[in-house]
Write a protein that holds these residues in place. Sequence first.
Motif, PDB file in Angstrom:
ATOM      1  N   ILE A 189     -18.254 -21.943  30.761  1.00 20.21           N
ATOM      2  CA  ILE A 189     -17.994 -20.736  29.989  1.00 20.21           C
ATOM      3  C   ILE A 189     -16.827 -21.116  29.102  1.00 20.21           C
ATOM      4  CG2 ILE A 189     -17.295 -18.331  30.042  1.00 20.21           C
ATOM      5  CD1 ILE A 189     -18.481 -18.256  32.896  1.00 20.21           C
ATOM      6  N   ASN A 190     -17.113 -21.275  27.832  1.00 23.91           N
ATOM      7  CA  ASN A 190     -16.159 -21.904  26.943  1.00 23.91           C
ATOM      8  C   ASN A 190     -15.679 -20.939  25.880  1.00 23.91           C
ATOM      9  OD1 ASN A 190     -14.748 -23.817  25.540  1.00 23.91           O
ATOM     10  ND2 ASN A 190     -16.333 -25.360  25.791  1.00 23.91           N
ATOM     11  N   ALA A 191     -14.410 -20.616  25.913  1.00 23.52           N
ATOM     12  CA  ALA A 191     -13.812 -19.765  24.896  1.00 23.52           C
ATOM     13  C   ALA A 191     -13.350 -20.651  23.744  1.00 23.52           C
ATOM     14  CB  ALA A 191     -12.640 -18.978  25.476  1.00 23.52           C
ATOM     15  N   SER A 192     -14.169 -20.725  22.723  1.00 15.73           N
ATOM     16  CA  SER A 192     -13.842 -21.450  21.495  1.00 15.73           C
ATOM     17  C   SER A 192     -13.560 -22.922  21.686  1.00 15.73           C
ATOM     18  CB  SER A 192     -12.664 -20.782  20.803  1.00 15.73           C
ATOM     19  OG  SER A 192     -13.000 -19.475  20.478  1.00 15.73           O
ATOM     20  N   GLY A 193     -14.381 -23.599  22.456  1.00  9.88           N
ATOM     21  CA  GLY A 193     -14.304 -25.038  22.524  1.00  9.88           C
ATOM     22  C   GLY A 193     -13.239 -25.614  23.424  1.00  9.88           C
ATOM     23  N   ALA A 194     -12.508 -24.784  24.132  1.00  6.71           N
ATOM     24  CA  ALA A 194     -11.436 -25.295  24.985  1.00  6.71           C
ATOM     25  C   ALA A 194     -11.997 -26.067  26.175  1.00  6.71           C
ATOM     26  CB  ALA A 194     -10.579 -24.134  25.484  1.00  6.71           C
ATOM     27  N   THR A 195     -11.283 -27.078  26.602  1.00  4.94           N
ATOM     28  CA  THR A 195     -11.668 -27.829  27.785  1.00  4.94           C
ATOM     29  C   THR A 195     -11.232 -27.044  29.014  1.00  4.94           C
ATOM     30  OG1 THR A 195     -11.376 -29.875  26.591  1.00  4.94           O
ATOM     31  CG2 THR A 195     -11.405 -30.023  28.988  1.00  4.94           C
ATOM     32  N   ALA A 196     -12.081 -26.985  30.012  1.00  2.00           N
ATOM     33  CA  ALA A 196     -11.782 -26.199  31.199  1.00  2.00           C
ATOM     34  C   ALA A 196     -11.944 -27.041  32.450  1.00  2.00           C
ATOM     35  CB  ALA A 196     -12.715 -24.997  31.274  1.00  2.00           C
ATOM     36  N   LEU A 197     -11.176 -26.699  33.473  1.00  2.72           N
ATOM     37  CA  LEU A 197     -11.301 -27.376  34.757  1.00  2.72           C
ATOM     38  C   LEU A 197     -12.460 -26.770  35.528  1.00  2.72           C
ATOM     39  CD1 LEU A 197      -7.539 -27.512  35.760  1.00  2.72           C
ATOM     40  CD2 LEU A 197      -8.939 -29.327  34.756  1.00  2.72           C
ATOM     41  N   CYS A 198     -13.200 -27.617  36.261  1.00  2.00           N
ATOM     42  CA  CYS A 198     -14.343 -27.147  37.037  1.00  2.00           C
ATOM     43  C   CYS A 198     -13.913 -26.661  38.422  1.00  2.00           C
ATOM     44  CB  CYS A 198     -15.357 -28.272  37.218  1.00  2.00           C
ATOM     45  SG  CYS A 198     -16.787 -28.103  36.182  1.00  2.00           S
TER      46      CYS A 198
ATOM     47  N   ASP B 221     -16.774 -16.694  17.685  1.00  2.00           N
ATOM     48  CA  ASP B 221     -16.020 -17.762  17.031  1.00  2.00           C
ATOM     49  C   ASP B 221     -16.929 -18.916  16.629  1.00  2.00           C
ATOM     50  OD1 ASP B 221     -12.973 -17.577  19.041  1.00  2.00           O
ATOM     51  OD2 ASP B 221     -13.702 -16.300  17.455  1.00  2.00           O
ATOM     52  N   GLU B 222     -18.015 -19.099  17.356  1.00  2.00           N
ATOM     53  CA  GLU B 222     -18.909 -20.225  17.116  1.00  2.00           C
ATOM     54  C   GLU B 222     -19.878 -19.999  15.956  1.00  2.00           C
ATOM     55  OE1 GLU B 222     -18.385 -18.944  20.253  1.00  2.00           O
ATOM     56  OE2 GLU B 222     -17.112 -20.569  20.960  1.00  2.00           O
TER      57      GLU B 222
ATOM     58  N   ALA C  73     -11.168 -15.149  17.506  1.00  2.00           N
ATOM     59  CA  ALA C  73     -10.728 -14.333  18.636  1.00  2.00           C
ATOM     60  C   ALA C  73      -9.849 -15.149  19.587  1.00  2.00           C
ATOM     61  CB  ALA C  73     -11.930 -13.762  19.385  1.00  2.00           C
ATOM     62  N   ARG C  74     -10.193 -16.407  19.741  1.00  2.03           N
ATOM     63  CA  ARG C  74      -9.407 -17.335  20.575  1.00  2.03           C
ATOM     64  C   ARG C  74      -9.265 -18.638  19.795  1.00  2.03           C
ATOM     65  NH1 ARG C  74     -13.029 -14.892  23.834  1.00  2.03           N
ATOM     66  NH2 ARG C  74     -12.171 -13.519  25.393  1.00  2.03           N
TER      67      ARG C  74
ATOM     68  N   GLY D  82     -10.523 -13.176  32.448  1.00  2.00           N
ATOM     69  CA  GLY D  82      -9.703 -12.544  31.425  1.00  2.00           C
ATOM     70  C   GLY D  82      -9.862 -13.179  30.055  1.00  2.00           C
ATOM     71  N   GLY D  83     -11.047 -13.695  29.739  1.00  2.53           N
ATOM     72  CA  GLY D  83     -11.296 -14.278  28.433  1.00  2.53           C
ATOM     73  C   GLY D  83     -10.972 -15.751  28.325  1.00  2.53           C
ATOM     74  N   SER D  84     -10.463 -16.357  29.379  1.00  2.02           N
ATOM     75  CA  SER D  84     -10.144 -17.784  29.313  1.00  2.02           C
ATOM     76  C   SER D  84     -11.381 -18.619  29.618  1.00  2.02           C
ATOM     77  CB  SER D  84      -9.022 -18.121  30.298  1.00  2.02           C
ATOM     78  OG  SER D  84      -9.446 -17.891  31.624  1.00  2.02           O
ATOM     79  N   SER D  85     -11.299 -19.903  29.333  1.00  2.00           N
ATOM     80  CA  SER D  85     -12.416 -20.821  29.567  1.00  2.00           C
ATOM     81  C   SER D  85     -12.430 -21.285  31.011  1.00  2.00           C
ATOM     82  CB  SER D  85     -12.282 -22.051  28.675  1.00  2.00           C
ATOM     83  OG  SER D  85     -12.365 -21.692  27.330  1.00  2.00           O
TER      84      SER D  85
END
Length: 166
Positions: free
Chosen positions: A17-26, A95-96, A115-116, A54-57
Motif C-alpha cells: 500500500i504505497n502512498a506516492s511511491g514511498a518505500t515501506a517496511l514489510c 497522486d499517481e 496529497a503526499r 493513517g495515510g502512510s505507506s
Amino acid sequence: MFKKLLPFLTAIGVLTINASGATALCQTAAGAGFSSDGVTDNLSAWNAFVSALGGSSTCLSFDPGVYKFSGSATVALATPALSACGTGSVISGTDEYGAVSIGTGAPISCIVLFARPWPTAAYCVVTPQANGTGIAVANNTNASALYIYFSPGSTAQSYNYSCRGT
C-alpha cells in the motif's frame, strides 16, 4: 477515491500500500492480525490495519494460505489539490494519475499539489483531452507538486496526468 483490493485472496506474496511511491517496511499478515485458515473473516482485521496506517505507506507480506473476506477490502486514496489553475478548476484522481479541468480566467499554468510528497521528484506525463488544441508541458522540479505550463493559444480545458516516483 477508493481503490478496491482483495475481495478474496488465495496468496503467497506481498501487497504494498504505497502512498506516492514511498518505500515501506514489510510486516507479516499474521503479525497484523490476519488469519490464513480460509474460515476466519479478515475484513475487520483489514479495516483496523488500514485505519492504523493513517495515510502512510506500508508493505504487508502474506504467508501461503486462504484469506477470507466477507466483503470488499478498500483503501482510501487521497486526492491532490490544485493551485493557480483558474476559478472553478477541478481535479479527480490520485497522486499517481488523474484529470485536471482548467477553470476560467485564462491561466497560463496550473499546479497539482500532491496529497503526499514523493520521496524524490516524480516523473509525470501530461496530455490534453480531446476537447481542445495545444500542448501542456510538465515540469517536475520537486517532490510536492506537478507544474503544468500551457502552450500559447492552447484551447484544451482538460488534461490527463500520470506520475511515477522513484
